[in-house]
Scaffold this active site. Structure first.
Site, PDB file in Angstrom:
ATOM      1  N   GLY A  88       0.809  -1.205   0.000  1.00 17.81           N
ATOM      2  CA  GLY A  88       0.000   0.000   0.000  1.00 17.81           C
ATOM      3  C   GLY A  88       0.848   1.262   0.000  1.00 17.81           C
ATOM      4  N   GLY A  89       2.045   1.155   0.577  1.00 20.89           N
ATOM      5  CA  GLY A  89       2.967   2.283   0.601  1.00 20.89           C
ATOM      6  C   GLY A  89       3.883   2.346  -0.598  1.00 20.89           C
TER       7      GLY A  89
ATOM      8  N   GLU B  98      10.456  -4.626   0.041  1.00 25.68           N
ATOM      9  CA  GLU B  98       9.948  -5.313   1.229  1.00 25.68           C
ATOM     10  C   GLU B  98      10.016  -6.829   1.068  1.00 25.68           C
ATOM     11  OE1 GLU B  98       6.717  -2.032   2.903  1.00 25.68           O
ATOM     12  OE2 GLU B  98       6.075  -3.538   1.453  1.00 25.68           O
TER      13      GLU B  98
ATOM     14  N   LYS C 258      -6.400  -5.125  10.532  1.00 22.64           N
ATOM     15  CA  LYS C 258      -5.730  -5.677   9.347  1.00 22.64           C
ATOM     16  C   LYS C 258      -5.998  -7.178   9.170  1.00 22.64           C
ATOM     17  CE  LYS C 258      -3.580  -1.860   8.138  1.00 22.64           C
ATOM     18  NZ  LYS C 258      -3.871  -0.979   9.276  1.00 22.64           N
TER      19      LYS C 258
END
Length: 260
Positions: A104-105, A111, A129
């Protein structure tokens, strides 16, 4: 100060504070990206300043690297570290098997590389979440800029045979321009509503020409630390099959909260 934090920020903070306890002197630590991961970086920075802890951090984005340096964490590259003891990161969604949607970022590629180059991955998240099945959060797919519309068309064609509820795909924007990742790529967000078989979908997406990586993290997460607004924390270990619950104290710290 913590008294001024919303319940959701308190939940993120206590999850990050608990996860910071997994970091030990001398470790090589993957540092995630996003609002919850930022709390972790701040908690670890306080340990460096107040307790003299020394470890090396490998950030998963330029903004995490900037924050880590700001709070006093020694930053190195993954190539310098070669392998990591632990990676701690947030997630946009997680299910009962600790499969994740991340990205989302916009940092899903770094990552995933960092997380898979670690002995263990710990996810920190607020209780919202957790989902019964992945897919309500749009699934990010990183694509190279060249021919991205062709990649998008191939993805949409592939989704026809997948166990998903929706098939809409959109190019992520940054104002009036296409969003650009740290690697110079674009992101397509897949609005699927529900993903029936995340493992199959992850494999199929990565076969599409132009796709660099997708935001499904399958069999990567080892533990999830779930924070609640009242200070409770639940830690689930998928390998040991254990669930631990405790309550974390809020600590007022001008250094920790100065930029919140």
């Amino acid at each position: 100060m913590t008294g001024e934090l919303s319940p959701i920020d308190k939940a993120k903070f206590v999850a990050a504070k608990r996860a910071a306890e997994f970091v030990e002197d001398g470790m090589r630590v993957g540092l995630g990206t996003g609002s919850t991961a930022a709390w972790l970086v701040r908690c670890l920075g306080e340990k460096v300043r107040e307790e003299g802890m020394r470890f090396r951090g490998v950030p998963t984005s330029t903004r995490t690297a900037e924050l880590a340096r700001e709070v006093g964490i020694e930053v190195i590259t993954l190539d310098e570290a070669r392998w990591l003891d632990i990676t701690i990161d947030g997630a946009d969604e997680f299910d009962a098997e600790l499969n994740l949607i991340k990205g989302g970022g916009g940092a899903l590629l770094q990552e995933k590389i960092v997380a898979t180059a670690s002995d263990q991955m710990v996810v920190i998240a607020d209780a919202a979440k957790e989902v019964g099945s992945l897919g309500a959060f749009p699934l990010p797919v990183e694509v190279i800029p060249f021919g991205w519309t062709a990649s998008q068309a191939l993805i949409e064609e592939a989704l026809v045979s997948m166990d998903v509820m929706g098939r809409k795909t959109t190019l992520r924007m940054d104002g009036d321009k296409a969003y650009v990742t740290d690697e110079g790529n674009h992101i397509l967000d897949l609005h699927l509503s529900r993903i029936g078989n995340p493992r199959e979908l992850a494999l199929v997406l990565n076969q599409v020409p132009g796709v660099v990586e997708n935001g499904l993290f399958i069999d990567i997460c080892d533990r999830v630390v779930i924070g609640y607004g009242d200070g409770r924390v639940e830690t689930r270990d998928i390998n040991a099959g254990t669930v631990e619950e405790e309550t974390m104290d809020f600590v007022e710290s001008d250094n920790l909260f100065r930029d919140v």
